[in-house]
Design a protein around this motif. Structure first.
Motif, PDB file in Angstrom:
ATOM      1  N   LYS A 124      -9.977   6.075  -0.263  1.00  0.00           N
ATOM      2  CA  LYS A 124      -8.660   6.684  -0.007  1.00  0.00           C
ATOM      3  C   LYS A 124      -7.665   5.574   0.318  1.00  0.00           C
ATOM      4  N   ALA A 125      -6.605   5.480  -0.453  1.00  0.00           N
ATOM      5  CA  ALA A 125      -5.583   4.433  -0.231  1.00  0.00           C
ATOM      6  C   ALA A 125      -4.295   4.827  -0.952  1.00  0.00           C
ATOM      7  N   PHE A 126      -3.214   4.226  -0.563  1.00  0.00           N
ATOM      8  CA  PHE A 126      -1.893   4.444  -1.171  1.00  0.00           C
ATOM      9  C   PHE A 126      -1.415   5.886  -1.002  1.00  0.00           C
ATOM     10  N   ASN A 127      -2.026   6.648  -0.098  1.00  0.00           N
ATOM     11  CA  ASN A 127      -1.609   8.045   0.074  1.00  0.00           C
ATOM     12  C   ASN A 127      -0.536   8.195   1.146  1.00  0.00           C
ATOM     13  N   ALA A 128      -0.383   7.161   1.998  1.00  0.00           N
ATOM     14  CA  ALA A 128       0.392   7.372   3.231  1.00  0.00           C
ATOM     15  C   ALA A 128       1.781   6.740   3.190  1.00  0.00           C
ATOM     16  N   MET A 129       2.179   6.204   2.034  1.00  0.00           N
ATOM     17  CA  MET A 129       3.528   5.637   1.920  1.00  0.00           C
ATOM     18  C   MET A 129       4.262   6.335   0.781  1.00  0.00           C
ATOM     19  N   ARG A 130       5.524   6.663   1.018  1.00  0.00           N
ATOM     20  CA  ARG A 130       6.332   7.292  -0.044  1.00  0.00           C
ATOM     21  C   ARG A 130       6.377   6.398  -1.271  1.00  0.00           C
ATOM     22  N   TRP A 131       6.415   7.014  -2.443  1.00  0.00           N
ATOM     23  CA  TRP A 131       6.353   6.256  -3.686  1.00  0.00           C
ATOM     24  C   TRP A 131       7.494   5.232  -3.816  1.00  0.00           C
ATOM     25  N   ASP A 132       8.694   5.597  -3.359  1.00  0.00           N
ATOM     26  CA  ASP A 132       9.816   4.675  -3.549  1.00  0.00           C
ATOM     27  C   ASP A 132       9.705   3.486  -2.593  1.00  0.00           C
ATOM     28  N   HIS A 133       9.063   3.708  -1.427  1.00  0.00           N
ATOM     29  CA  HIS A 133       8.825   2.585  -0.516  1.00  0.00           C
ATOM     30  C   HIS A 133       7.707   1.698  -1.053  1.00  0.00           C
ATOM     31  N   LEU A 134       6.679   2.342  -1.597  1.00  0.00           N
ATOM     32  CA  LEU A 134       5.580   1.592  -2.216  1.00  0.00           C
ATOM     33  C   LEU A 134       6.132   0.655  -3.306  1.00  0.00           C
ATOM     34  N   ARG A 135       7.104   1.157  -4.014  1.00  0.00           N
ATOM     35  CA  ARG A 135       7.657   0.392  -5.131  1.00  0.00           C
ATOM     36  C   ARG A 135       8.382  -0.876  -4.664  1.00  0.00           C
ATOM     37  N   SER A 136       8.984  -0.811  -3.457  1.00  0.00           N
ATOM     38  CA  SER A 136       9.876  -1.915  -3.093  1.00  0.00           C
ATOM     39  C   SER A 136       9.529  -2.616  -1.783  1.00  0.00           C
ATOM     40  N   TYR A 137       8.524  -2.171  -1.048  1.00  0.00           N
ATOM     41  CA  TYR A 137       8.251  -2.755   0.272  1.00  0.00           C
ATOM     42  C   TYR A 137       7.195  -3.858   0.264  1.00  0.00           C
ATOM     43  N   GLY A 138       6.670  -4.202  -0.890  1.00  0.00           N
ATOM     44  CA  GLY A 138       5.654  -5.257  -0.950  1.00  0.00           C
ATOM     45  C   GLY A 138       6.249  -6.628  -0.651  1.00  0.00           C
ATOM     46  N   HIS A 139       5.440  -7.496  -0.025  1.00  0.00           N
ATOM     47  CA  HIS A 139       5.858  -8.861   0.269  1.00  0.00           C
ATOM     48  C   HIS A 139       4.859  -9.820  -0.352  1.00  0.00           C
ATOM     49  N   SER A 140       5.324 -11.021  -0.700  1.00  0.00           N
ATOM     50  CA  SER A 140       4.405 -11.994  -1.291  1.00  0.00           C
ATOM     51  C   SER A 140       3.395 -12.463  -0.235  1.00  0.00           C
ATOM     52  N   ALA A 141       2.308 -13.098  -0.721  1.00  0.00           N
ATOM     53  CA  ALA A 141       1.169 -13.427   0.145  1.00  0.00           C
ATOM     54  C   ALA A 141       1.562 -14.315   1.325  1.00  0.00           C
ATOM     55  N   GLY A 142       2.562 -15.188   1.146  1.00  0.00           N
ATOM     56  CA  GLY A 142       2.922 -16.106   2.223  1.00  0.00           C
ATOM     57  C   GLY A 142       3.840 -15.510   3.282  1.00  0.00           C
ATOM     58  N   ALA A 143       4.190 -14.251   3.152  1.00  0.00           N
ATOM     59  CA  ALA A 143       5.165 -13.647   4.074  1.00  0.00           C
ATOM     60  C   ALA A 143       4.617 -13.621   5.499  1.00  0.00           C
ATOM     61  N   ASN A 144       5.517 -13.687   6.496  1.00  0.00           N
ATOM     62  CA  ASN A 144       5.121 -13.652   7.904  1.00  0.00           C
ATOM     63  C   ASN A 144       4.317 -12.414   8.248  1.00  0.00           C
TER      64      ASN A 144
END
Ligand code: NAP
Length: 209
Positions: A124-144
């Motif tokens: 079970k994963a990716f169920n708890a975030m709204r789709w539009d946030h999922l689309r734009s809230y990712g950060h690259s691996a080096g992010a704080n």
């Protein structure tokens, strides 16, 4: 990685976009057939192709379910046997009809999916975030810091595979436990559901290290 997506609506098309941007090959399917996904294929570019649910299931190293929950009884179970299957679906009574065993808390929706797909390793994963946030809230691996995605599974190898996928898409996986105990912690109605928490805050909220 090869990703199969069953469901091509808000969540399925968002994951197709994110996976193709990350370099994955994607087959995506809906209920009405590949011909109805032509515009989406054009929009998402050469790494994304339309398919039937069975083809997407056979193709994926990981196969994501992003359909209305009650459709879990209409999935290509034979093709999903042996696969890591991500269940991004949530139970919604107005849409899915009444499931008494979910409403009284006897089981989680992902346990029902696992029982319907006995040969698959359901995560079970990716169920708890709204789709539009999922689309734009990712950060690259080096992010704080990165937003946390709760992940529950009974099969540890499948869970690690989905951890890798979550990281690849710019989020931090948070191990919530198994499908029964963990799944319960990130269903609709919980305090983490659509709360968009940083990974540390998510760990605190669901009570894991
Ligand atoms: N919306 C969100 O922000 C969000 C966030 C996290 C989780 N979720 C959960 O994720 C799931 C999908 O939500 P959504 O908002 O993406 O729904 P949606 O936009 O309504 O899309 C549903 C997709 O599932 C397809 N589908 C339905 N039955 C199918 C079947 N038997 N085989 C193959 N494909 C089938 C539909 O195909 P057709 O178009 O051909 O009918 C459509 O492409 C739901 O369980 C939802 O609760 C939603």
């Amino acid at each position: 990685m090869r990703i199969g997506l069953i469901g091509a609506g808000h969540v399925g098309s968002t994951l197709a976009y994110l996976c193709s941007e990350a370099g994955d090959e994607v087959l995506i399917a809906n209920r009405h057939g590949p011909d109805t996904l032509h515009d989406l294929e054009v929009e998402l570019g050469p790494k994304v192709h339309a398919a039937t649910p069975g083809e997407a299931a056979r193709f994926g190293d990981i196969v994501v379910l992003a359909v209305p929950f009650e459709q879990y009884r209409d999935l290509p179970a034979a093709e999903l046997a042996g696969k890591t299957v991500v269940d991004a679906c949530n139970y919604s009574r107005p849409r899915d009809g009444r499931f008494a065993e979910l409403e009284d808390g006897r089981v989680t929706s992902s346990e029902l999916v696992q029982w319907e797909l006995p040969g698959a390793h359901v995560v079970k994963a990716f169920n708890a975030m709204r789709w539009d946030h999922l689309r734009s809230y990712g950060h690259s691996a080096g992010a704080n810091r990165r937003y946390g995605i709760p992940v529950s599974a009974d099969d540890q190898d499948a869970k690690w595979r989905v951890f890798d996928l979550v990281e690849q898409l710019g989020f931090e996986p948070v191990d919530a436990g198994g499908l029964a105990d963990g799944g319960r912690k990130h269903q609709p109605g919980t305090t983490v559901y659509t709360a968009d928490l940083w990974a540390d805050d998510l760990r605190d909220r669901i009570g894991v290290d």
